[in-house]
Design an enzyme around this catalytic site. Structure first.
Site, PDB file in Angstrom:
ATOM      1  N   HIS A  56    -123.292 -17.136 -57.749  1.00  0.00           N
ATOM      2  CA  HIS A  56    -123.265 -17.355 -56.302  1.00  0.00           C
ATOM      3  C   HIS A  56    -122.161 -16.474 -55.716  1.00  0.00           C
ATOM      4  O   HIS A  56    -121.222 -16.080 -56.431  1.00  0.00           O
ATOM      5  CB  HIS A  56    -122.970 -18.821 -55.986  1.00  0.00           C
ATOM      6  CG  HIS A  56    -124.100 -19.756 -56.301  1.00  0.00           C
ATOM      7  ND1 HIS A  56    -124.135 -21.051 -55.861  1.00  0.00           N
ATOM      8  CD2 HIS A  56    -125.245 -19.557 -57.007  1.00  0.00           C
ATOM      9  CE1 HIS A  56    -125.252 -21.633 -56.289  1.00  0.00           C
ATOM     10  NE2 HIS A  56    -125.942 -20.750 -56.987  1.00  0.00           N
ATOM     11  N   GLU A  58    -119.533 -16.960 -53.908  1.00  0.00           N
ATOM     12  CA  GLU A  58    -118.146 -17.392 -54.045  1.00  0.00           C
ATOM     13  C   GLU A  58    -117.646 -17.189 -55.479  1.00  0.00           C
ATOM     14  O   GLU A  58    -116.508 -16.773 -55.696  1.00  0.00           O
ATOM     15  CB  GLU A  58    -117.996 -18.870 -53.641  1.00  0.00           C
ATOM     16  CG  GLU A  58    -118.368 -19.157 -52.191  1.00  0.00           C
ATOM     17  CD  GLU A  58    -119.808 -19.600 -52.017  1.00  0.00           C
ATOM     18  OE1 GLU A  58    -120.702 -19.095 -52.747  1.00  0.00           O
ATOM     19  OE2 GLU A  58    -120.058 -20.451 -51.149  1.00  0.00           O
ATOM     20  N   CYS A  86    -121.630 -24.538 -52.050  1.00  0.00           N
ATOM     21  CA  CYS A  86    -122.365 -25.585 -52.766  1.00  0.00           C
ATOM     22  C   CYS A  86    -121.362 -26.315 -53.675  1.00  0.00           C
ATOM     23  O   CYS A  86    -120.233 -25.845 -53.847  1.00  0.00           O
ATOM     24  CB  CYS A  86    -123.499 -24.969 -53.587  1.00  0.00           C
ATOM     25  SG  CYS A  86    -122.936 -24.163 -55.102  1.00  0.00           S
ATOM     26  N   CYS A  89    -119.696 -24.012 -56.333  1.00  0.00           N
ATOM     27  CA  CYS A  89    -118.710 -23.070 -55.791  1.00  0.00           C
ATOM     28  C   CYS A  89    -117.480 -23.802 -55.270  1.00  0.00           C
ATOM     29  O   CYS A  89    -116.357 -23.328 -55.433  1.00  0.00           O
ATOM     30  CB  CYS A  89    -119.351 -22.229 -54.698  1.00  0.00           C
ATOM     31  SG  CYS A  89    -120.620 -21.122 -55.353  1.00  0.00           S
TER      32      CYS A  89
HETATM   33 ZN   LIG Z   1    -122.619 -21.905 -54.765  1.00  0.00          ZN
END
Ligand SMILES: [Zn+2]
Length: 158
Positions: A56, A58, A86, A89
């Protein structure tokens, strides 16, 4: 100051556009990590390109910043992410000890375009037996050997 923050967010948004519009397109998420007023790490979603479900924006940005700074802690840093993180992250941000999070889109905005992480927020507080993915204990005694040795180890970083 506010304008500089917006510039960092615009960079995160730019990354989200690059990642999602190039080729087949990664998820539309971007992030930058800032220390002392300059970008020290950046990333966009790369799950498909890297065959890595943890890539992801991040997480990619945290890995980039840690590599660039030669550290595993980012307590003097801020993260600017194009969307509210999320749970994975968010956890990574906590593990990295990042000082502050700025986000663009909300998690509800993400859910509206098919990136819904509400199920994760619901899973975590559930008792183990009620979770979607089966989880059971195994070989605890053998696993504890490393813990016992660690507890006794003298020259370790806390
Ligand atoms: Zn994430």
């Amino acid at each position: 100051m506010e304008e500089q923050k917006k510039e960092f967010m615009r960079k995160a948004i730019e990354l989200s556009l690059i990642g999602s519009q190039e080729g087949i397109g990664q998820g539309p998420f971007g992030a930058v990590i800032v220390k002392d007023g300059r970008i020290v790490g950046e990333g966009h979603n790369n799950v498909i390109a890297y065959n890595d479900p943890t890539a992801h924006a991040e997480v990619v940005a945290i890995r980039d910043a840690c590599k660039n700074l030669g550290t595993y802690e980012l307590q003097d840093c801020e993260i600017y992410t194009s969307c509210e993180p999320c749970p994975m992250c968010l956890s990574a941000i906590y593990w990295a000890k990042i000082g502050k999070i700025y986000y663009g889109n909300t998690r509800d905005d993400a859910a509206e375009i098919g990136f819904d992480d509400a199920f994760l927020y619901q899973e975590i507080p559930l008792p183990l037996a009620e979770r979607t993915i089966a989880i059971e204990p195994l070989a605890r005694e053998e696993a504890q050997v490393a813990f016992v040795l660690w507890a006794k180890k003298e020259n370790k970083i806390d």
